[in-house]
Design an enzyme around this catalytic site. Structure first.
Site, PDB file in Angstrom:
ATOM      1  N   CYS A  32      76.103  -2.705  62.948  1.00 15.94           N
ATOM      2  CA  CYS A  32      76.482  -1.222  61.863  1.00 15.94           C
ATOM      3  C   CYS A  32      77.549  -0.769  62.145  1.00 15.94           C
ATOM      4  O   CYS A  32      78.116  -1.163  63.194  1.00 15.94           O
ATOM      5  CB  CYS A  32      75.340  -0.328  62.128  1.00 15.94           C
ATOM      6  N   CYS A  65      77.180   5.931  65.699  1.00 20.46           N
ATOM      7  CA  CYS A  65      76.099   7.069  66.769  1.00 20.46           C
ATOM      8  C   CYS A  65      75.515   6.805  67.825  1.00 20.46           C
ATOM      9  O   CYS A  65      75.598   5.711  68.073  1.00 20.46           O
ATOM     10  CB  CYS A  65      75.003   6.588  65.422  1.00 20.46           C
ATOM     11  N   CYS A 115      72.563   5.082  69.384  1.00 20.56           N
ATOM     12  CA  CYS A 115      71.491   4.373  68.317  1.00 20.56           C
ATOM     13  C   CYS A 115      72.203   2.741  68.946  1.00 20.56           C
ATOM     14  O   CYS A 115      73.352   2.389  69.382  1.00 20.56           O
ATOM     15  CB  CYS A 115      72.710   4.028  66.659  1.00 20.56           C
ATOM     16  N   CYS A 146      58.681   2.482  56.056  1.00 24.97           N
ATOM     17  CA  CYS A 146      59.960   2.526  55.599  1.00 24.97           C
ATOM     18  C   CYS A 146      60.620   1.421  56.642  1.00 24.97           C
ATOM     19  O   CYS A 146      60.330   0.696  57.530  1.00 24.97           O
ATOM     20  CB  CYS A 146      59.650   3.575  56.610  1.00 24.97           C
ATOM     21  N   CYS A 200      59.152   4.169  51.700  1.00 26.05           N
ATOM     22  CA  CYS A 200      60.487   4.623  52.524  1.00 26.05           C
ATOM     23  C   CYS A 200      61.463   4.348  52.811  1.00 26.05           C
ATOM     24  O   CYS A 200      61.013   2.352  52.989  1.00 26.05           O
ATOM     25  CB  CYS A 200      59.937   6.099  53.380  1.00 26.05           C
ATOM     26  N   CYS A 209      63.317  12.763  53.407  1.00 21.83           N
ATOM     27  CA  CYS A 209      62.179  12.799  54.899  1.00 21.83           C
ATOM     28  C   CYS A 209      63.860  13.102  55.505  1.00 21.83           C
ATOM     29  O   CYS A 209      64.601  11.953  55.583  1.00 21.83           O
ATOM     30  CB  CYS A 209      61.799  10.965  54.271  1.00 21.83           C
ATOM     31  N   ARG A 247      56.812  14.568  61.395  1.00 19.25           N
ATOM     32  CA  ARG A 247      56.024  13.369  61.730  1.00 19.25           C
ATOM     33  C   ARG A 247      56.767  13.272  63.243  1.00 19.25           C
ATOM     34  O   ARG A 247      58.087  13.516  63.553  1.00 19.25           O
ATOM     35  CB  ARG A 247      56.650  12.442  61.435  1.00 19.25           C
TER      36      ARG A 247
HETATM   37  N1  SAM Z   1      71.534   3.480  58.899  1.00 22.08           N
HETATM   38  C1  SAM Z   1      70.811   4.426  58.892  1.00 22.08           C
HETATM   39  C2  SAM Z   1      71.279   5.890  59.056  1.00 22.08           C
HETATM   40  O1  SAM Z   1      71.841   5.102  59.925  1.00 22.08           O
HETATM   41  O2  SAM Z   1      70.890   6.929  58.032  1.00 22.08           O
HETATM   42  C3  SAM Z   1      69.046   4.208  58.529  1.00 22.08           C
HETATM   43  C4  SAM Z   1      68.879   3.770  60.340  1.00 22.08           C
HETATM   44  S1  SAM Z   1      69.331   5.284  61.265  1.00 22.08           S
HETATM   45  C5  SAM Z   1      68.569   3.589  63.006  1.00 22.08           C
HETATM   46  C6  SAM Z   1      67.721   6.075  60.912  1.00 22.08           C
HETATM   47  C7  SAM Z   1      67.139   7.369  62.235  1.00 22.08           C
HETATM   48  O3  SAM Z   1      66.621   6.724  63.534  1.00 22.08           O
HETATM   49  C8  SAM Z   1      68.604   8.082  62.689  1.00 22.08           C
HETATM   50  O4  SAM Z   1      69.702   8.812  61.653  1.00 22.08           O
HETATM   51  C9  SAM Z   1      68.448   8.543  63.687  1.00 22.08           C
HETATM   52  O5  SAM Z   1      67.789  10.484  63.088  1.00 22.08           O
HETATM   53  C10 SAM Z   1      66.792   7.529  64.312  1.00 22.08           C
HETATM   54  N2  SAM Z   1      67.557   7.237  65.791  1.00 22.08           N
HETATM   55  C11 SAM Z   1      68.460   6.076  65.918  1.00 22.08           C
HETATM   56  N3  SAM Z   1      68.311   5.662  67.152  1.00 22.08           N
HETATM   57  C12 SAM Z   1      67.890   6.461  67.627  1.00 22.08           C
HETATM   58  C13 SAM Z   1      66.997   6.846  69.494  1.00 22.08           C
HETATM   59  N4  SAM Z   1      67.673   5.662  69.980  1.00 22.08           N
HETATM   60  N5  SAM Z   1      66.294   7.999  69.486  1.00 22.08           N
HETATM   61  C14 SAM Z   1      66.057   8.294  68.819  1.00 22.08           C
HETATM   62  N6  SAM Z   1      66.193   8.248  67.200  1.00 22.08           N
HETATM   63  C15 SAM Z   1      67.213   7.109  66.587  1.00 22.08           C
HETATM   64  C1  DTB Z   2      63.822   8.659  62.158  1.00 18.45           C
HETATM   65  O1  DTB Z   2      63.485   9.735  61.726  1.00 18.45           O
HETATM   66  N1  DTB Z   2      63.270   7.906  63.152  1.00 18.45           N
HETATM   67  C2  DTB Z   2      62.617   6.430  62.550  1.00 18.45           C
HETATM   68  C3  DTB Z   2      63.186   6.075  61.206  1.00 18.45           C
HETATM   69  N2  DTB Z   2      63.394   7.635  60.681  1.00 18.45           N
HETATM   70  C4  DTB Z   2      63.590   5.284  60.524  1.00 18.45           C
HETATM   71  C5  DTB Z   2      63.350   5.278  63.517  1.00 18.45           C
HETATM   72  C6  DTB Z   2      63.243   5.698  65.132  1.00 18.45           C
HETATM   73  C7  DTB Z   2      64.527   4.584  65.816  1.00 18.45           C
HETATM   74  C8  DTB Z   2      64.053   4.535  66.827  1.00 18.45           C
HETATM   75  C9  DTB Z   2      65.481   3.761  67.555  1.00 18.45           C
HETATM   76  C10 DTB Z   2      65.160   2.420  66.813  1.00 18.45           C
HETATM   77  O2  DTB Z   2      63.750   1.531  67.474  1.00 18.45           O
HETATM   78  O3  DTB Z   2      65.815   1.683  67.102  1.00 18.45           O
HETATM   79 FE1  SF4 Z   3      73.924   2.668  61.756  1.00 20.64          FE
HETATM   80 FE2  SF4 Z   3      72.506   3.345  64.280  1.00 20.64          FE
HETATM   81 FE3  SF4 Z   3      74.376   5.112  62.678  1.00 20.64          FE
HETATM   82 FE4  SF4 Z   3      72.338   4.163  61.069  1.00 20.64          FE
HETATM   83  S1  SF4 Z   3      72.294   5.141  63.559  1.00 20.64           S
HETATM   84  S2  SF4 Z   3      74.259   3.918  61.044  1.00 20.64           S
HETATM   85  S3  SF4 Z   3      72.189   1.871  62.174  1.00 20.64           S
HETATM   86  S4  SF4 Z   3      74.772   2.728  64.158  1.00 20.64           S
END
Ligand code: SAM
Ligand code: DTB
Ligand code: SF4
Length: 313
Positions: free
Chosen positions: A48, A52, A55, A92, A124, A184, A256
């Site tokens: 990506c 973030c 992530c 989702c 979703c 959401c 959730r």
């Molecule tokens: N790329 C899209 C975005 O960022 O909106 C969708 C996927 S992103 C992985 C969805 C959400 O997962 C993020 O906004 C964040 O709140 C949550 N998330 C991602 N990595 C995480 C982590 N290591 N621990 C907890 N929540 C996480």
């Molecule tokens: C949300 O708030 N939590 C989910 C879903 N929306 C998409 C994602 C959690 C991701 C946790 C880290 C991972 O598994 O990569």
């Molecule tokens: Fe990309 Fe992860 Fe950020 Fe979503 S949360 S925009 S997948 S880097």
């Protein structure tokens, strides 16, 4: 009293008084035994362009996640059918995109949405930023909800993400709501934010118009190689506090208990359910990180006298 003052007053309460108030609100608006099971599927993983800090999928960090291209429609359909068969009522699909781009990939996602909608589950997606027109097309394909988190307070956001702004997030949420798709929207605890940042996050969520239909409260899953891979431990009672505040500020929302449950004891999760959490991610994987398995969650719900079959899609 402003939304912010209200949220602060909740966070200042003794924890058990807060949980007691939240439980009353929960029982006035929901069946307290019903807990929804939502299954996640990463349909496009890693690589990506966003940075973030939490992530595993950002190309800016050296995390262990191997990038995978957009899945086939058939693979997703099979996963959705399996999720429905195991009792999930919401499915989702997550993509590691900064934003949706029109073209063959988005067209394939629209087909996936149609297939998941055909199972009868709530559908979703979380695909990054969306235009109004893309939101409309998702809605026409049968999408019922779109996940787009605010993650933290506006003030702290820049410490975690530099490649987009809080305003960008709010604009996408507006586009989703305007297309009459349920929003959401939630956040993450444990990224080094202050109590004040958590209060800001909750009050901003509660001030969205309409309020989110679903509010995921994530506890950071620390991923090695990411800037937050070594973040300090989070007090589980802070998760309970955020769930309770979300329940009181957004009485009708599905709250959730999202990522991070592996670090929460059964007892901490029980307190979160008492405080109004009424949905979990179900299945052994979130997007890229582990989650309690189906058997262990089924056993937990049973031990607590909760009943996932009461949560209708
Ligand atoms: N790329 C899209 C975005 O960022 O909106 C969708 C996927 S992103 C992985 C969805 C959400 O997962 C993020 O906004 C964040 O709140 C949550 N998330 C991602 N990595 C995480 C982590 N290591 N621990 C907890 N929540 C996480
Ligand atoms: C949300 O708030 N939590 C989910 C879903 N929306 C998409 C994602 C959690 C991701 C946790 C880290 C991972 O598994 O990569
Ligand atoms: Fe990309 Fe992860 Fe950020 Fe979503 S949360 S925009 S997948 S880097």
């Amino acid at each position: 009293m402003t939304a912010h003052d209200r949220a602060r007053a909740l966070f200042d309460m003794p924890l058990l008084d807060l949980v007691f108030e939240a439980a009353k609100v929960h029982r006035a608006h929901h069946d307290p035994r019903a807990v929804q099971r939502c299954t996640l599927l990463s349909i496009k993983t890693g690589g990506c362009p966003e940075d973030c800090g939490y992530c595993s999928q950002s190309a800016h960090h050296a995390s262990p996640v191997a990038p995978e291209p957009l899945m086939d429609r058939d693979t997703v359909r099979a996963a959705a059918r399996a999720a429905a068969a195991s009792g999930a009522t919401r499915f989702c699909m997550g993509a590691a995109w900064r934003e949706v781009k029109d073209g063959p990939a988005f067209d394939r996602v629209l087909d996936m949405v149609r297939d998941v909608a055909a199972t009868g589950m709530e559908v979703c997606c979380t695909l990054g930023m969306l235009t109004k027109d893309q939101a409309r097309r998702l809605r026409e394909a049968g999408l019922t909800a779109y996940n787009h988190n605010l993650d933290t307070s506006e003030a702290f956001y820049g410490e975690i993400v530099s490649t987009r702004t809080y305003r960008d997030r709010l604009d996408t949420i507006r586009n989703v709501a305007d297309a009459r798709i349920s929003v959401c929207c939630g956040g993450i605890l444990g990224m080094g934010e202050s109590r004040e940042d958590r209060i800001d996050l909750l009050s901003t969520l509660a001030s969205l118009d309409p309020q989110p239909e679903s509010v995921p409260i994530n506890a950071l899953v620390r991923v090695k190689g990411t800037p937050l891979g070594e973040a300090a431990d989070l007090d589980p009672f802070e998760v309970v506090r955020a769930v309770a505040a979300a329940r009181i500020l957004m009485p009708r929302a599905r709250v959730r208990l999202a990522a991070g449950r592996l670090a929460l004891s059964a007892e901490a999760q029980a307190l979160a359910f008492l405080a109004g959490a009424n949905s979990i991610f179900f299945g052994e994987k979130l997007l890229t990180t582990p989650n309690p398995g189906e058997d262990s969650d089924t056993a937990l719900l049973e031990r607590l006298g909760l009943d996932a079959t009461l949560a209708r899609a």
